[in-house]
Design an enzyme around this catalytic site. Structure first.
Site, PDB file in Angstrom:
ATOM      1  N   ARG A 228      56.628 -69.182  72.469  1.00 29.41           N
ATOM      2  CA  ARG A 228      55.365 -68.448  72.550  1.00 29.41           C
ATOM      3  C   ARG A 228      54.291 -69.220  71.814  1.00 29.41           C
ATOM      4  O   ARG A 228      54.586 -69.922  70.837  1.00 29.41           O
ATOM      5  CB  ARG A 228      55.555 -67.035  71.994  1.00 29.41           C
ATOM      6  CG  ARG A 228      55.630 -66.912  70.496  1.00 29.41           C
ATOM      7  CD  ARG A 228      55.344 -65.491  70.068  1.00 29.41           C
ATOM      8  NE  ARG A 228      56.420 -64.576  70.336  1.00 29.41           N
ATOM      9  CZ  ARG A 228      57.117 -63.958  69.372  1.00 29.41           C
ATOM     10  NH1 ARG A 228      56.890 -64.209  68.100  1.00 29.41           N
ATOM     11  NH2 ARG A 228      58.052 -63.113  69.689  1.00 29.41           N
TER      12      ARG A 228
ATOM     13  N   ARG B  82      69.125 -31.956 125.912  1.00 26.16           N
ATOM     14  CA  ARG B  82      68.239 -31.099 125.115  1.00 26.16           C
ATOM     15  C   ARG B  82      68.011 -31.647 123.705  1.00 26.16           C
ATOM     16  O   ARG B  82      67.100 -31.219 123.010  1.00 26.16           O
ATOM     17  CB  ARG B  82      68.828 -29.669 125.061  1.00 26.16           C
ATOM     18  CG  ARG B  82      68.734 -28.945 126.400  1.00 26.16           C
ATOM     19  CD  ARG B  82      69.628 -27.711 126.484  1.00 26.16           C
ATOM     20  NE  ARG B  82      71.029 -28.064 126.761  1.00 26.16           N
ATOM     21  CZ  ARG B  82      71.990 -27.187 127.001  1.00 26.16           C
ATOM     22  NH1 ARG B  82      71.711 -25.884 126.989  1.00 26.16           N
ATOM     23  NH2 ARG B  82      73.231 -27.583 127.237  1.00 26.16           N
TER      24      ARG B  82
ATOM     25  N   LYS C  80      70.216 -54.398  90.349  1.00 30.69           N
ATOM     26  CA  LYS C  80      70.774 -54.761  91.655  1.00 30.69           C
ATOM     27  C   LYS C  80      71.858 -55.796  91.443  1.00 30.69           C
ATOM     28  O   LYS C  80      71.633 -56.771  90.732  1.00 30.69           O
ATOM     29  CB  LYS C  80      69.693 -55.335  92.561  1.00 30.69           C
ATOM     30  CG  LYS C  80      70.190 -55.574  93.971  1.00 30.69           C
ATOM     31  CD  LYS C  80      69.667 -56.845  94.586  1.00 30.69           C
ATOM     32  CE  LYS C  80      70.298 -58.086  93.990  1.00 30.69           C
ATOM     33  NZ  LYS C  80      69.897 -59.329  94.652  1.00 30.69           N
TER      34      LYS C  80
ATOM     35  N   ARG D 261      70.597 -50.209  92.644  1.00 29.70           N
ATOM     36  CA  ARG D 261      70.775 -50.690  94.015  1.00 29.70           C
ATOM     37  C   ARG D 261      72.206 -51.191  94.207  1.00 29.70           C
ATOM     38  O   ARG D 261      72.967 -51.306  93.246  1.00 29.70           O
ATOM     39  CB  ARG D 261      69.737 -51.772  94.300  1.00 29.70           C
ATOM     40  CG  ARG D 261      68.318 -51.193  94.379  1.00 29.70           C
ATOM     41  CD  ARG D 261      67.266 -52.261  94.381  1.00 29.70           C
ATOM     42  NE  ARG D 261      67.504 -53.238  95.438  1.00 29.70           N
ATOM     43  CZ  ARG D 261      66.949 -54.451  95.469  1.00 29.70           C
ATOM     44  NH1 ARG D 261      66.135 -54.834  94.485  1.00 29.70           N
ATOM     45  NH2 ARG D 261      67.213 -55.278  96.448  1.00 29.70           N
TER      46      ARG D 261
ATOM     47  N   ALA E 163      60.483 -61.769  71.466  1.00 26.00           N
ATOM     48  CA  ALA E 163      59.638 -61.082  72.435  1.00 26.00           C
ATOM     49  C   ALA E 163      58.748 -62.080  73.144  1.00 26.00           C
ATOM     50  O   ALA E 163      58.326 -63.080  72.559  1.00 26.00           O
ATOM     51  CB  ALA E 163      58.794 -60.026  71.722  1.00 26.00           C
TER      52      ALA E 163
ATOM     53  N   THR F 187      81.660 -29.216 132.761  1.00 27.67           N
ATOM     54  CA  THR F 187      82.785 -29.095 131.836  1.00 27.67           C
ATOM     55  C   THR F 187      84.129 -28.989 132.576  1.00 27.67           C
ATOM     56  O   THR F 187      85.153 -29.465 132.071  1.00 27.67           O
ATOM     57  CB  THR F 187      82.594 -27.866 130.926  1.00 27.67           C
ATOM     58  OG1 THR F 187      82.222 -26.730 131.723  1.00 27.67           O
ATOM     59  CG2 THR F 187      81.512 -28.107 129.887  1.00 27.67           C
TER      60      THR F 187
HETATM   61  C1  UD1 Z   1      78.932 -24.190 127.618  1.00 26.32           C
HETATM   62  C2  UD1 Z   1      79.605 -23.122 128.493  1.00 26.32           C
HETATM   63  C3  UD1 Z   1      79.056 -21.757 128.135  1.00 26.32           C
HETATM   64  C4  UD1 Z   1      79.305 -21.485 126.667  1.00 26.32           C
HETATM   65  C5  UD1 Z   1      78.749 -22.610 125.776  1.00 26.32           C
HETATM   66  C6  UD1 Z   1      79.266 -22.443 124.366  1.00 26.32           C
HETATM   67  C7  UD1 Z   1      80.177 -24.157 130.631  1.00 26.32           C
HETATM   68  C8  UD1 Z   1      79.807 -24.291 132.060  1.00 26.32           C
HETATM   69  N1  UD1 Z   1      79.370 -23.418 129.889  1.00 26.32           N
HETATM   70  O1  UD1 Z   1      77.553 -24.217 127.922  1.00 26.32           O
HETATM   71  O2  UD1 Z   1      79.692 -20.755 128.908  1.00 26.32           O
HETATM   72  O3  UD1 Z   1      78.692 -20.245 126.309  1.00 26.32           O
HETATM   73  O4  UD1 Z   1      79.191 -23.891 126.246  1.00 26.32           O
HETATM   74  O5  UD1 Z   1      78.706 -23.370 123.499  1.00 26.32           O
HETATM   75  O6  UD1 Z   1      81.183 -24.693 130.217  1.00 26.32           O
HETATM   76  N2  UD1 Z   1      80.615 -31.949 128.571  1.00 26.32           N
HETATM   77  C9  UD1 Z   1      81.378 -32.953 129.089  1.00 26.32           C
HETATM   78  N3  UD1 Z   1      81.197 -33.299 130.391  1.00 26.32           N
HETATM   79  C10 UD1 Z   1      80.303 -32.671 131.201  1.00 26.32           C
HETATM   80  C11 UD1 Z   1      79.511 -31.659 130.651  1.00 26.32           C
HETATM   81  C12 UD1 Z   1      79.691 -31.311 129.335  1.00 26.32           C
HETATM   82  O7  UD1 Z   1      82.217 -33.531 128.403  1.00 26.32           O
HETATM   83  O8  UD1 Z   1      80.212 -33.056 132.379  1.00 26.32           O
HETATM   84  C13 UD1 Z   1      80.775 -31.589 127.156  1.00 26.32           C
HETATM   85  C14 UD1 Z   1      79.527 -31.786 126.339  1.00 26.32           C
HETATM   86  O9  UD1 Z   1      79.525 -33.064 125.716  1.00 26.32           O
HETATM   87  C15 UD1 Z   1      79.586 -30.676 125.331  1.00 26.32           C
HETATM   88  C16 UD1 Z   1      80.425 -29.618 125.993  1.00 26.32           C
HETATM   89  O10 UD1 Z   1      81.070 -30.219 127.086  1.00 26.32           O
HETATM   90  O11 UD1 Z   1      80.219 -31.090 124.134  1.00 26.32           O
HETATM   91  C17 UD1 Z   1      79.605 -28.414 126.450  1.00 26.32           C
HETATM   92  O12 UD1 Z   1      78.569 -28.840 127.329  1.00 26.32           O
HETATM   93  P1  UD1 Z   1      77.117 -28.196 127.245  1.00 26.32           P
HETATM   94  O13 UD1 Z   1      76.287 -28.851 128.276  1.00 26.32           O
HETATM   95  O14 UD1 Z   1      76.638 -28.194 125.879  1.00 26.32           O
HETATM   96  O15 UD1 Z   1      77.421 -26.692 127.738  1.00 26.32           O
HETATM   97  P2  UD1 Z   1      76.563 -25.395 127.442  1.00 26.32           P
HETATM   98  O16 UD1 Z   1      75.407 -25.375 128.335  1.00 26.32           O
HETATM   99  O17 UD1 Z   1      76.315 -25.269 126.010  1.00 26.32           O
HETATM  100 CA    CA Z   2      76.637 -26.596 124.218  1.00 26.71          CA
END
Ligand code: UD1
Ligand code: CA
Length: 463
Positions: A430, A10, A341, A323, A413, A73
């Site tokens: 000059r 995103r 600089k 600089r 000058a 996650t």
């Molecule tokens: C997640 C939560 C959501 C919560 C929100 C809070 C889950 C499924 N959802 O959603 O409930 O309200 O955060 O901010 O957990 N990441 C990994 N590996 C992965 C996927 C993600 O390391 O495979 C990391 C991302 O880098 C990120 C974090 O986990 O830092 C959260 O992932 P993101 O995709 O932002 O989750 P949200 O959709 O925000």
């Molecule tokens: Ca997030």
């Protein structure tokens, strides 16, 4: 554990999301410093092995856990190898929540340990829950589940209590539960949020006091929101420590900047990187300082400084550009439309107007007249200019470098200095000036005669 292996789609960026800076510091580092407040026995960061930048950005001792494919996650947590699967408390947070405070983590961990729960969640009651997982409770208020927005019913989407993505688990219950995760949901991901449901035992929830603290950055609109909040926080810390900020709305100070007591920062000023500002300084309006050091009692007004070092009681600006490699000693004055600089200017010297001084070493109490230029570049190489103490450089002097001007020397000058000037002597080059007497009167008379001629012809034509 900090999860930081996500794709960050995103953000629509070529840079991994967690490396986008907030107030001059990658957001992942903010999360790490919050995590360090717990003084953890070990600190793990789950990251994508292809994101080299993430590994090099990390400061201090961190174990990286590779997650090659971002399958969710929960999957991220499942990548932790057995040597790190400790039975004790495991705190998990996401690398995209830079505003989270260490003190919030600490009080949550305390609550977790005191309650004896198997899982403790940090939840937030937010005005706009869009994008977050919703906390679903029984009619009596007991925790039931976290439902991701994509999977939520209409009624569940109206819930305003959300999952912040900060958890305390009991390690011995967490690790076995991970193997039971499934990805049968709208996203096709292994959700960490499901682990909370899978673990049998008491789930405790802790509400966060400040909703903004748990802002998860998914896109650049939220990034700007976090930036504004973090900047405000930094300025408040400075103000509480004795720095005056006349207009916090137009003042931007990075996280790693230091500012001394009784310094005043005026509007439209930006102080970034590893800048250090002394006490009793006046910065701005319209000052931009990057990675620069300013001594006590100096005034920097409407100027642009980069990788420069300024001594005590120095005055810079308005409209000056320093600089990289500029060093100003005590009491130096740098004025309007002066560019420096890689130049060292000695104590008490002045470069007050319209000058370019590059690759130069200038002694103490030197006056550099308006329009002075060090011609340091011959089209192939840079050359140095040296000017001794108490030299007096008159207006419009051009130094063809390399060249040395001795102490107490003077340039007249409009001199082009092509060779070294010994101490105490005058360099003058000059063309001799001539006086043409009566010139103006003769010129005016010629002009008048010409316009009368034209007038006669004009009148004839119009007839
Ligand atoms: C997640 C939560 C959501 C919560 C929100 C809070 C889950 C499924 N959802 O959603 O409930 O309200 O955060 O901010 O957990 N990441 C990994 N590996 C992965 C996927 C993600 O390391 O495979 C990391 C991302 O880098 C990120 C974090 O986990 O830092 C959260 O992932 P993101 O995709 O932002 O989750 P949200 O959709 O925000
Ligand atoms: Ca997030």
């Amino acid at each position: 554990m900090v999860l930081a292996a996500g794709k960050g789609l995103r953000m629509k960026s070529r840079i991994p999301k967690v490396l986008h800076p907030v107030a001059g510091r990658p957001m992942l580092l903010w999360c790490l410093s919050a995590a360090r407040a717990l003084d953890p026995a070990r600190l793990l960061v789950v990251s994508n092995p292809d994101h080299d930048g993430v590994r090099s950005a990390m400061d201090g001792r961190v174990h990286t856990v590779p997650q090659a494919e971002a399958l969710g996650t929960g999957h991220a947590l499942a990548q932790v190898s057995s040597e790190h699967r400790t039975p004790g408390p495991v705190v998990v947070l996401y690398g995209d929540t830079p505003l989270l405070r260490g003190s919030t983590l600490q009080s949550m961990l305390d609550a977790h340990l005191a309650s004896g729960a198997v899982v403790t969640l940090l939840t937030a009651e937010v005005a706009d829950p869009q994008g977050y997982g919703r906390v679903v409770r029984s009619p009596a208020g007991a925790f039931r589940a976290i439902v991701e927005e994509k999977d939520a019913s209409e009624a569940q989407r109206r819930l305003r209590e959300v999952n912040t993505g900060v958890y305390c688990f009991r390690g011995r219950d967490l690790w076995p539960a991970l193997s039971r995760l499934e990805n049968r949901n709208q996203a096709g991901e292994y959700y960490l949020t499901d682990v909370v449901r899978l673990i049998k035992g008491k789930v405790h929830t802790v509400p966060v006091g400040d909703e903004q603290e748990v802002l998860g950055i998914n896109d650049r609109v939220q990034l700007a929101e976090a930036e504004a909040a973090m900047r405000r926080r930094i300025l408040e810390t400075l103000m509480r420590a004795g720095v005056t900020v006349t207009d916090p709305r137009t003042t931007f100070v990075d996280a790693d900047v230091e500012v001394g007591q009784d310094t005043v920062i005026h509007p439209f000023s930006t102080i970034t990187g590893r800048s250090v500002i002394g006490e009793d300084c006046v910065i701005g309006p319209f000052a931009q300082l990057r990675d620069s050091r300013i001594g006590h009692g100096s005034r920097i007004e409407r100027a642009h400084l980069e990788q420069s070092t300024v001594g005590t009681n120095v005055a810079v600006g308005p409209f000056s550009r320093l600089r990289p490699g500029t060093e100003l000693a005590e009491g130096v004055r740098v004025g309007t439309h002066t560019e420096l600089k890689n130049a060292r200017i000695g104590a008490g010297s002045a470069v007050p107007h319209f000058s370019y001084i590059g690759d130069a070493v200038i002694g103490a109490n030197v006056n550099i007249g308006a329009g002075t230029i060090t011609a340091n570049w011959d089209g192939f190489e840079k050359h140095p200019t040296e000017i001794g103490d108490r030299a007096y450089v008159s207006c419009d002097t051009i130094f063809i470098a390399p060249v040395r001007i001795g102490s107490d020397a003077t340039t007249a000058a409009d001199t082009v200095v092509v060779r070294d000037v010994p101490s105490g002597s005058l360099a003058i080059a000059r063309p001799e000036m001539r006086i043409v007497e009566g010139y103006t009167a003769r010129r005016r008379a010629r002009r008048k005669a010409r316009t009368q001629e034209v007038g006669k012809h004009g009148a004839a034509e119009s007839r």
